[in-house]
Enzyme design. Sequence first.
Site, PDB file in Angstrom:
ATOM      1  N   LYS A 105       3.183   4.458  -1.240  1.00 22.78           N
ATOM      2  CA  LYS A 105       3.186   5.264  -2.253  1.00 22.78           C
ATOM      3  C   LYS A 105       4.552   6.234  -2.261  1.00 22.78           C
ATOM      4  O   LYS A 105       4.723   6.938  -1.484  1.00 22.78           O
ATOM      5  CB  LYS A 105       1.935   6.406  -2.307  1.00 22.78           C
ATOM      6  N   LYS A 126      -4.238  10.758   4.764  1.00 22.11           N
ATOM      7  CA  LYS A 126      -3.620  10.071   6.062  1.00 22.11           C
ATOM      8  C   LYS A 126      -2.600  10.754   6.786  1.00 22.11           C
ATOM      9  O   LYS A 126      -1.472  11.107   6.260  1.00 22.11           O
ATOM     10  CB  LYS A 126      -3.037   8.716   5.559  1.00 22.11           C
ATOM     11  N   HIS A 181       0.686  -1.121  -0.002  1.00 23.41           N
ATOM     12  CA  HIS A 181      -0.117   0.099   0.157  1.00 23.41           C
ATOM     13  C   HIS A 181       0.911   1.200   0.044  1.00 23.41           C
ATOM     14  O   HIS A 181       0.378   2.354   0.019  1.00 23.41           O
ATOM     15  CB  HIS A 181      -0.701   0.155   1.458  1.00 23.41           C
ATOM     16  N   ASP A 235       0.031  17.584  19.207  1.00 22.49           N
ATOM     17  CA  ASP A 235       0.644  18.784  20.081  1.00 22.49           C
ATOM     18  C   ASP A 235       1.135  19.766  19.174  1.00 22.49           C
ATOM     19  O   ASP A 235       2.184  20.676  19.818  1.00 22.49           O
ATOM     20  CB  ASP A 235       1.540  18.049  21.264  1.00 22.49           C
ATOM     21  N   ASP A 287      16.402  10.068  -8.765  1.00 19.75           N
ATOM     22  CA  ASP A 287      17.977  10.123  -8.536  1.00 19.75           C
ATOM     23  C   ASP A 287      18.423  10.157  -7.285  1.00 19.75           C
ATOM     24  O   ASP A 287      19.559  10.629  -6.792  1.00 19.75           O
ATOM     25  CB  ASP A 287      18.538  11.649  -9.180  1.00 19.75           C
ATOM     26  N   HIS A 291      -9.337  11.283   1.331  1.00 25.87           N
ATOM     27  CA  HIS A 291      -8.569  10.138   1.255  1.00 25.87           C
ATOM     28  C   HIS A 291      -7.113  10.156   1.822  1.00 25.87           C
ATOM     29  O   HIS A 291      -6.257   9.666   1.635  1.00 25.87           O
ATOM     30  CB  HIS A 291      -8.189   9.600  -0.446  1.00 25.87           C
TER      31      HIS A 291
END
Length: 424
Positions: A167, A344, A165, A349, A172, A342
């Site tokens: 991404k 995450k 999952h 704090d 380079d 979508h």
Amino acid sequence: MKLRSSDLLLVASTAVITAALTIFGRNFISGEKKIKRKIKHFYGVDDPQFERAMSQLLGPPILHGNHVEPLHNGDEIFPAMLAAIEGAKRTITFETFIYWDGEIANRFASALARKAAEGVQVHVLIDGVGCNCINAESLRRMRDAGVELEIYHIANIARANHRTHRKLLVIDGTVGFTGGVGIADEWTGDARNADEWRDSHYRVEGPVVAQMQAAFLDNWMKTRAVVLHGDDYFPELKKVGNHRCQMFKSSPMEGSESARLMFLLSINSAQRSIKIGNAYFVPDDLTTETLIDAARRGVDVEILVPGDEIDSLFVKHATRNRLGRLLESGVRVYRFQPSMYHCKCMIIDGLWTSVGSANFDNRSFRLNDEANLSIIDGSFAASAGKAFDDDVSRSTEYTLSDWENRTVFQKAADLSASLLRSQL
């Protein structure tokens, strides 16, 4: 001794049942002992001990001297990623879960194929479940141009429920991208309506990019069985900013639940505020209790989840079932309205921020290969907090009264979905 046909049938049946149970166990049951007891609250995220704990318990170490630039929605994210690909001189490593046939997939395929034809070493890893175009022209175009392309676990039935999952895009060995966005037309635009999903991605420079590269290579070695190394992939990286960062990875194949441990340690260390925005918010019992304990300590806890625009009604029901005790404890919950939410993101704090691929559910905690970038920096957390608050302003609050007044059908659907939350 000659075996009777009934004996042969028994042996064959036993073998089939054993194989089926083995496949089921590997796909749906983790052999690792799960953390079951609450973690004691000893320090806050501003305590040096917190940084040491995150470096030593999760690994790799938190590194100084990075710069992380937030990118919001497809109008900012895709041009930045494609520009970085276009500027590649030596290597491109790219791992993604969702790769759906369409205009965006074609644009990425064309860009990657073009760089491979120019002599850039291009390595692409796509999840077999998240990709809906394994035999599509866009992937054939990449392979024909010389792109090394692998499909993760597509032929391994014993690991069919384990997915990458992650991404990750690294150019380079010096510039990295990570976050929640998938390669699909659904992410285009600026989250103005139901056709434009809301998401964030992050452009990264500095020493932590080497950790991003290592996270990609973790699964590349499992699929391609080739080690990529040398200056083209791991050049010397100088300090370019003030962000202290860590790119950690989590995988069930390595007996690790780092994503879950990171969330538990972070929530447990909160002293003032917790902001969690997540597309798939289905916390397990211990994580729920840890959030409740934080609220009882006086921590302001806010949760932002998708509203009616959601790609999985099953997740919607499972999420709603888990909200009751949180709402009773004073946790505030918001449902994003304009489009599918979508993101995450977790902000603790106003100092510690974690972003990346990990959802707030058992699949990310226990079944998926995940990679999250965590940042210790007040200014970055303030920026992330503003983005969170802006999203809240386009949301509706979901109250305890709303939860208690669900219809009988809604309660039944929520409970049924929650019973299967281990596979979400």
